[in-house]
Design an enzyme around this catalytic site. Structure first.
Site, PDB file in Angstrom:
ATOM      1  CE1 TYR A  40      -4.213   1.782   0.928  1.00  0.00           C
ATOM      2  CE2 TYR A  40      -2.735   3.123   2.241  1.00  0.00           C
ATOM      3  CZ  TYR A  40      -3.965   2.925   1.662  1.00  0.00           C
ATOM      4  OH  TYR A  40      -4.959   3.879   1.811  1.00  0.00           O
ATOM      5  CE  LYS A  51      -3.886   4.685  -1.430  1.00  0.00           C
ATOM      6  NZ  LYS A  51      -4.993   5.265  -2.217  1.00  0.00           N
TER       7      LYS A  51
END
Ligand code: CAA
Length: 244
Positions: free
Chosen positions: A153, A157
């Site tokens: 993640y 991101k």
């Protein structure tokens, strides 16, 4: 600046719905991207009850061809080309790196980062031709600071903001701004899915002492929509969890 058409991927989720409402309040015709038409229909009916006349378009953000069909459906529903794209769709598959399967790595990279290419590539050409556009990428504080249990993640991101800065340079002269919003921990289903003890320990590290509200992210997106001189920026909204 009214009557612009906005597509918000993951638009039926917690932050997505708040973004859709904020853009509708700012005068946009709003289409929520969603994975399934049934989900979109239920969301649309709920929005209607709350006084919002909004549209939806179904598609798989991990698939380039599916995104083309979703964009076409969104433009047909809204009655015009997309002027504002909010890349908001995202998932988590948390776990320490030593335990991270190739599937959990790929699912997060595809949904959170490949999606940005897959959707933006179908709308940015039209935006530059018409001389107006907004691409707003919803990243995360965990892309800025890293997070234990989120190698997939955090990588996706952080990648979103790299994309923002590069595309912003390519489109600035054509009236198209590209920006990132990096929310901290917001009170949505995604954050409530963190085990309670872990979540409480995270909240204890947030200087303002609480989770954020989805509306606080919606308001930031509406601001970026109105802000022609802001491009390539990363707006951090995290209650002071990460200052840089
Ligand atoms: N720092 C250091 N050590 C940590 C730690 C941390 N932040 N979190 C867990 N650990 C340690 C534990 O103490 C434990 O160590 P011991 O075995 O020595 O006691 C070990 O890690 C446990 O690891 P396990 O692999 O057994 O895994 P687990 O089942 O306990 O879960 C986890 C680990 C999945 C990372 C879990 O801690 C978790 O869910 N953490 C939250 C991750 C997170 O913040 N996700 C954000 C989701 S919301 C979101 O992403 C939205 C957004 O943009 C902000």
């Amino acid at each position: 600046m009214s009557n612009r058409v906005a597509l918000v991927t993951g638009g039926t989720g917690g932050i997505g719905t708040a973004i859709c409402k904020a853009l509708a309040d700012a005068g946009c015709t709003v289409v929520a991207g969603t994975t399934r038409a049934e989900k979109g229909e239920a969301w649309q009916a709920k929005m209607k009850e709350e006084g919002y006349d909004m549209h939806f378009a179904a598609g798989d953000v991990t698939d380039h061809a599916s995104c083309q069909a979703m964009v076409q459906a969104a433009e047909a529903a809204a009655g015009g080309p997309i002027d504002v794209l909010v890349n908001n769709a995202g998932i988590t598959k948390d776990g320490r790196f030593v335990k991270m399967s190739p599937e959990n790595w790929s699912a997060v990279i595809k949904t959170n980062l490949d999606s940005v290419y897959n959707v933006t590539s179908h709308v940015v050409g039209g935006m530059t031709e018409r001389g107006f556009g907004r691409v707003i990428n919803i990243s995360s504080v965990n892309g800025e600071k890293g997070q234990f249990g989120q190698c997939n993640y955090s990588a996706a991101k952080a990648g979103m903001h790299g994309f923002t800065m590069a595309l912003a340079q390519e489109t600035a002269a054509k009236g198209v701004t590209v920006n990132t919003v990096s929310p901290g921990y917001i009170g949505t289903e995604m954050v409530m899915a963190i085990p309670e003890k872990v979540r409480e320990s995270i909240i204890a590290t947030i200087p303002v002492g609480r989770l954020g509200e989805p509306e606080e992210i919606g308001a930031a997106v509406a601001y970026i929509y109105s802000a022609g001189f802001m491009t390539g920026a990363n707006l951090s909204i995290n209650g002071g969890l990460h200052m840089h």
